[in-house]
Write a protein that holds these residues in place. Sequence first.
Motif, mmCIF file in Angstrom:
data_model
loop_
_atom_site.group_PDB
_atom_site.id
_atom_site.type_symbol
_atom_site.label_atom_id
_atom_site.label_comp_id
_atom_site.label_asym_id
_atom_site.label_seq_id
_atom_site.Cartn_x
_atom_site.Cartn_y
_atom_site.Cartn_z
ATOM 1 N N ASP A 99 -21.867 4.336 -1.375
ATOM 2 C CA ASP A 99 -20.829 4.851 -2.265
ATOM 3 C C ASP A 99 -19.439 4.940 -1.644
ATOM 4 O O ASP A 99 -18.572 5.634 -2.154
ATOM 5 C CB ASP A 99 -21.238 6.217 -2.840
ATOM 6 C CG ASP A 99 -21.877 7.091 -1.784
ATOM 7 O OD1 ASP A 99 -21.869 6.685 -0.608
ATOM 8 O OD2 ASP A 99 -22.380 8.167 -2.121
ATOM 9 N N PHE A 100 -19.235 4.238 -0.543
ATOM 10 C CA PHE A 100 -17.873 4.148 0.000
ATOM 11 C C PHE A 100 -17.771 2.971 0.965
ATOM 12 O O PHE A 100 -18.781 2.390 1.367
ATOM 13 C CB PHE A 100 -17.454 5.448 0.706
ATOM 14 C CG PHE A 100 -18.195 5.704 1.996
ATOM 15 C CD1 PHE A 100 -19.387 6.396 1.989
ATOM 16 C CD2 PHE A 100 -17.698 5.249 3.212
ATOM 17 C CE1 PHE A 100 -20.086 6.633 3.174
ATOM 18 C CE2 PHE A 100 -18.379 5.483 4.400
ATOM 19 C CZ PHE A 100 -19.584 6.175 4.375
ATOM 20 N N VAL A 101 -16.513 2.651 1.301
ATOM 21 C CA VAL A 101 -16.267 1.547 2.223
ATOM 22 C C VAL A 101 -15.185 1.971 3.221
ATOM 23 O O VAL A 101 -14.315 2.778 2.890
ATOM 24 C CB VAL A 101 -15.861 0.279 1.405
ATOM 25 C CG1 VAL A 101 -14.602 0.518 0.592
ATOM 26 C CG2 VAL A 101 -15.655 -0.923 2.275
ATOM 27 N N ASN A 130 -5.665 1.569 -0.021
ATOM 28 C CA ASN A 130 -5.052 0.971 1.168
ATOM 29 C C ASN A 130 -4.132 2.003 1.779
ATOM 30 O O ASN A 130 -3.273 2.536 1.087
ATOM 31 C CB ASN A 130 -4.245 -0.265 0.785
ATOM 32 C CG ASN A 130 -5.130 -1.335 0.203
ATOM 33 O OD1 ASN A 130 -6.088 -1.741 0.836
ATOM 34 N ND2 ASN A 130 -4.844 -1.749 -1.012
ATOM 35 N N LYS A 131 -4.343 2.273 3.050
ATOM 36 C CA LYS A 131 -3.536 3.301 3.695
ATOM 37 C C LYS A 131 -3.301 2.958 5.154
ATOM 38 O O LYS A 131 -3.916 2.020 5.678
ATOM 39 C CB LYS A 131 -4.252 4.658 3.596
ATOM 40 C CG LYS A 131 -3.552 5.588 2.599
ATOM 41 C CD LYS A 131 -4.135 6.955 2.574
ATOM 42 C CE LYS A 131 -3.168 8.059 2.936
ATOM 43 N NZ LYS A 131 -1.894 8.105 2.240
ATOM 44 N N TYR A 132 -2.439 3.740 5.798
ATOM 45 C CA TYR A 132 -2.201 3.585 7.231
ATOM 46 C C TYR A 132 -2.467 4.916 7.920
ATOM 47 O O TYR A 132 -2.200 5.981 7.351
ATOM 48 C CB TYR A 132 -0.748 3.214 7.505
ATOM 49 C CG TYR A 132 -0.348 1.856 6.990
ATOM 50 C CD1 TYR A 132 -0.405 0.729 7.797
ATOM 51 C CD2 TYR A 132 0.096 1.700 5.677
ATOM 52 C CE1 TYR A 132 -0.030 -0.518 7.320
ATOM 53 C CE2 TYR A 132 0.469 0.457 5.189
ATOM 54 C CZ TYR A 132 0.407 -0.646 6.019
ATOM 55 O OH TYR A 132 0.771 -1.873 5.545
ATOM 56 N N THR A 183 -8.540 0.041 4.727
ATOM 57 C CA THR A 183 -8.928 0.036 3.322
ATOM 58 C C THR A 183 -10.139 0.945 3.282
ATOM 59 O O THR A 183 -11.079 0.743 4.057
ATOM 60 C CB THR A 183 -9.344 -1.379 2.883
ATOM 61 O OG1 THR A 183 -8.220 -2.224 3.043
ATOM 62 C CG2 THR A 183 -9.776 -1.414 1.426
ATOM 63 N N PHE A 184 -10.129 1.922 2.422
ATOM 64 C CA PHE A 184 -11.297 2.795 2.423
ATOM 65 C C PHE A 184 -11.465 3.554 1.118
ATOM 66 O O PHE A 184 -10.625 3.474 0.218
ATOM 67 C CB PHE A 184 -11.261 3.722 3.646
ATOM 68 C CG PHE A 184 -10.489 4.989 3.481
ATOM 69 C CD1 PHE A 184 -10.922 6.141 4.110
ATOM 70 C CD2 PHE A 184 -9.341 5.044 2.717
ATOM 71 C CE1 PHE A 184 -10.217 7.319 3.972
ATOM 72 C CE2 PHE A 184 -8.636 6.209 2.586
ATOM 73 C CZ PHE A 184 -9.084 7.361 3.222
ATOM 74 N N PRO A 229 0.797 -1.235 0.000
ATOM 75 C CA PRO A 229 0.000 0.000 0.000
ATOM 76 C C PRO A 229 0.827 1.281 0.000
ATOM 77 O O PRO A 229 0.363 2.317 -0.458
ATOM 78 C CB PRO A 229 -0.817 -0.094 1.288
ATOM 79 C CG PRO A 229 -0.809 -1.521 1.669
ATOM 80 C CD PRO A 229 0.454 -2.118 1.127
ATOM 81 N N THR A 230 2.057 1.234 0.540
ATOM 82 C CA THR A 230 2.826 2.484 0.650
ATOM 83 C C THR A 230 3.983 2.537 -0.345
ATOM 84 O O THR A 230 4.817 3.449 -0.266
ATOM 85 C CB THR A 230 3.400 2.649 2.076
ATOM 86 O OG1 THR A 230 4.285 1.551 2.336
ATOM 87 C CG2 THR A 230 2.318 2.692 3.117
#
Length: 396
Positions: free
Chosen positions: A329-331, A359-361, A350-351, A70-71
Amino acid sequence: MPHIVFNQHHKLKTPTSCDGVLFTFIAQSYNFTSSVRKTEYKVGVKSDDKEFLLTLKQKDDNVMLKADKPTRVTPISIVKHALNAYAKATSSHIVFSNTSNDSHKVEPQREYLKEIEYFVNEFDTNKEIQIEIGFGSGRHLIHQAKANPEVQFIGLEIHTPSIEQMLKQVKLQNITNILAVNYDARLFMEFIKSNSVSKIFVHFPVPWDKKPHRRVYSNEFINEALRILRVDGTLELRTDSRKYFDYCVDLLTHLPQGKITIDINKDLNVSSKYEDRWKKQGKAIYDVILQCQQNDEAINLDKDFSFPKAIDFDKFKKNFPQKALVEEDFVVHIEDVFDIEPNGGLIQITFGSFNKPLNKYLYVKQGKINYFQGNPIPTSANIKAHQKLKEILCHD
Ligand SMILES: C[S@@+](CC[C@H](N)C(=O)[O-])C[C@H]1O[C@@H](n2cnc3c(N)ncnc32)[C@H](O)[C@@H]1O
């Protein structure tokens, strides 16, 4: 994916620098389930003005250090250099590595490789703008850039080796009017001013017959393309896939108004790698060009991604919602939690958009939350997902 395997591994004390790479922290996975899972570590890295993570985990009897997907940053040589620096700093015993940076190769022209944040916050030009989506080997993009030096080209591609290959050509041929970005074309256009682009090329997109939701063309994509195109600007599809052609014609002919041109086996001044292949196989090539006839209103993006309140991280990690929250419309899904120090660590999430989630932190220090590697880009789905995250993390 570049990685190094050690059979004897010495742990690193942070912060530590080696060969110009700063290792900022080591976060350890928090075991929140009753079953004991394998411990995984995330190593914080700062190098070449970029910030990213490396993943360290047990693999059979060895330890593997690899890029954290993800990064991951580009060019990949920065990640390889960090992996090598970690191995050197820990004097660990290497049994496998695919991280050699071959210095004889032509280095890609990095000046023209831009992060998405550049387009969100800085990009501005008086020049005519043309965009190519999924430029692959870059043959068409480079041809266009050389033939039209007064035009500013933006090349979108998600395949890192293709970007590097194209940027090497940019360097070898002294081209100065291409900006490349490693970004999903379906999300990119949200950051481009309305009525500012004269051409969008989509040549030989992946047809995705079995996973149509991954196709570049969709109703949303066409509407966004029309918003950023100026009057008389064109969205140009070229494909060898009859199914994709039919699918796009169907979408385009359901627009409330518009002008569409269709060509079969039209010759262009340049033939891409894919085109050569299909022509050799005697396949037909279809062009579908949509011309924009409307002026659109400017858009305004809310860019506030702050968290107003500190959290009790140690309490949160013991009891956080583990199920994905799927809205229309989002997760938002909290995937994992890593400890760094008391009341601090990483929250892996995850969003954003359901079809193209991010994918982020989140980096938590003394309860204060920030997005690791900076804020997410302000897509409408990310903005909504952030509101939800605030509710989850910062409630009383
Ligand atoms: C079949 S290749 C065609 C490449 C090139 N246009 C040509 O004609 O040779 C499709 C390219 O689109 C890229 N691609 C696929 N989906 C994409 C997306 N959502 N955003 C940007 N690029 C994408 C792929 O990585 C691949 O390089």
